[in-house]
Write an enzyme that holds these catalytic residues in place. Sequence first.
Site, PDB file in Angstrom:
ATOM      1  N   THR A 215       0.818  -1.218   0.000  1.00  0.00           N
ATOM      2  CA  THR A 215       0.000   0.000   0.000  1.00  0.00           C
ATOM      3  C   THR A 215       0.849   1.265   0.000  1.00  0.00           C
ATOM      4  OG1 THR A 215      -1.480   1.299   1.405  1.00  0.00           O
ATOM      5  CG2 THR A 215      -0.140  -0.316   2.516  1.00  0.00           C
TER       6      THR A 215
ATOM      7  N   TYR B 235      -1.374   0.538  10.146  1.00  0.00           N
ATOM      8  CA  TYR B 235      -1.690  -0.245   8.946  1.00  0.00           C
ATOM      9  C   TYR B 235      -0.501  -0.240   7.986  1.00  0.00           C
ATOM     10  CZ  TYR B 235      -3.540  -1.022   4.253  1.00  0.00           C
ATOM     11  OH  TYR B 235      -3.710  -1.459   2.980  1.00  0.00           O
TER      12      TYR B 235
END
Length: 328
Positions: free
Chosen positions: A118, A142
């Site tokens: 990501t 995250y």
Amino acid sequence: MVQHVLVTGGAGYIGAHACKVLRAAGFVPVAFDNLSTGWKDAVRFGPLVQGDLMNRADIDAALAEYKPVAVMHFAALSLVGESMKDPGLYWRVNVNGALNLLEATVAAGIRNFVFSSTCATYGDQDGVVLDEATPQRPINAYGASKLAIEEMVRNFGAAHDLRHVIFRYFNVAGADPEGEVGEQHRPETHLIPLMLDAVAGKRPALTVFGTDYPTRDGTCIRDYVHVMDLVDAHVLGLRWLLDGGEDRVFCLGTGSGFSVHEVIEHSRAVTNREVPIVIGDRRPGDAVQLVSGSESAIRDLGWNPARSTLRDMIGDAWNWAGKPGFAE
Ligand code: UDP
């Protein structure tokens, strides 16, 4: 000869779309999912193995049964806000799950691994366009958990000859234009589906998280990529590995950033309706701007993100929003 691909998270948003294009490309996708956030009903293009990455025996059994040529690893917790409130959950589930999967993959003699990473691994970088060479400095748990898994994949690659492609996604949006699968989260936290819910009157308003960012209109800027383009890149990445290509990282975005207000403007044009909004506080963990340099995937994989216009992404999401969705 049938070529299976194990798709972890195959019952989730991106995984289900990946299964559709894998099937169309002649592979048999085996969705491996614990259904904690995925939908049984979204598994439409190959078998479902209901299993948990925290349980090594579940993975071993799936690999032994299907003998896949590759593993595509989508399954993860992926909410920035949640990761800031409960970082332990993100480290435990994402990192331990990936570790079990990598160990099982290597033990089963599978040599090809595609990993979903990501742009959240980059953190805040003061307006630069982010490409594969940009240093990664995540600002939320995250992103930190995904960066740790990238390192793990590279370590396993070096030690066990596990050949890999790592994709760093920017903001994935839209839905299958044929409406077979689409985006459905519980709870929903993403901008475009929440916005369309507000347009449809399913929720009172969209809250804009912060209007005092140092951007052209004060709202955060993101690079939105159509989910069908994104999963097309995965098939190209898989073929790259099967054809003997080297280990690579590819950013998947369009190179164009849009602010939250600009997304709302495009929604008006697509739906012909107003978006009810309220202005809220900044959401902890949000970077000011995340925009991709995606030349490598276009040049080396032959990727063509042609559907990644806001008009198509919002239009396809709006089309999906008018359907019944996945059954519980
Ligand atoms: N956002 C917003 N209101 C919402 C949800 C998201 O203003 O209800 C903003 C969020 O702050 C970010 C952008 O929309 O700038 C995209 O957020 P999303 O959660 O869709 O994806 P993320 O960037 O966290 O992966």
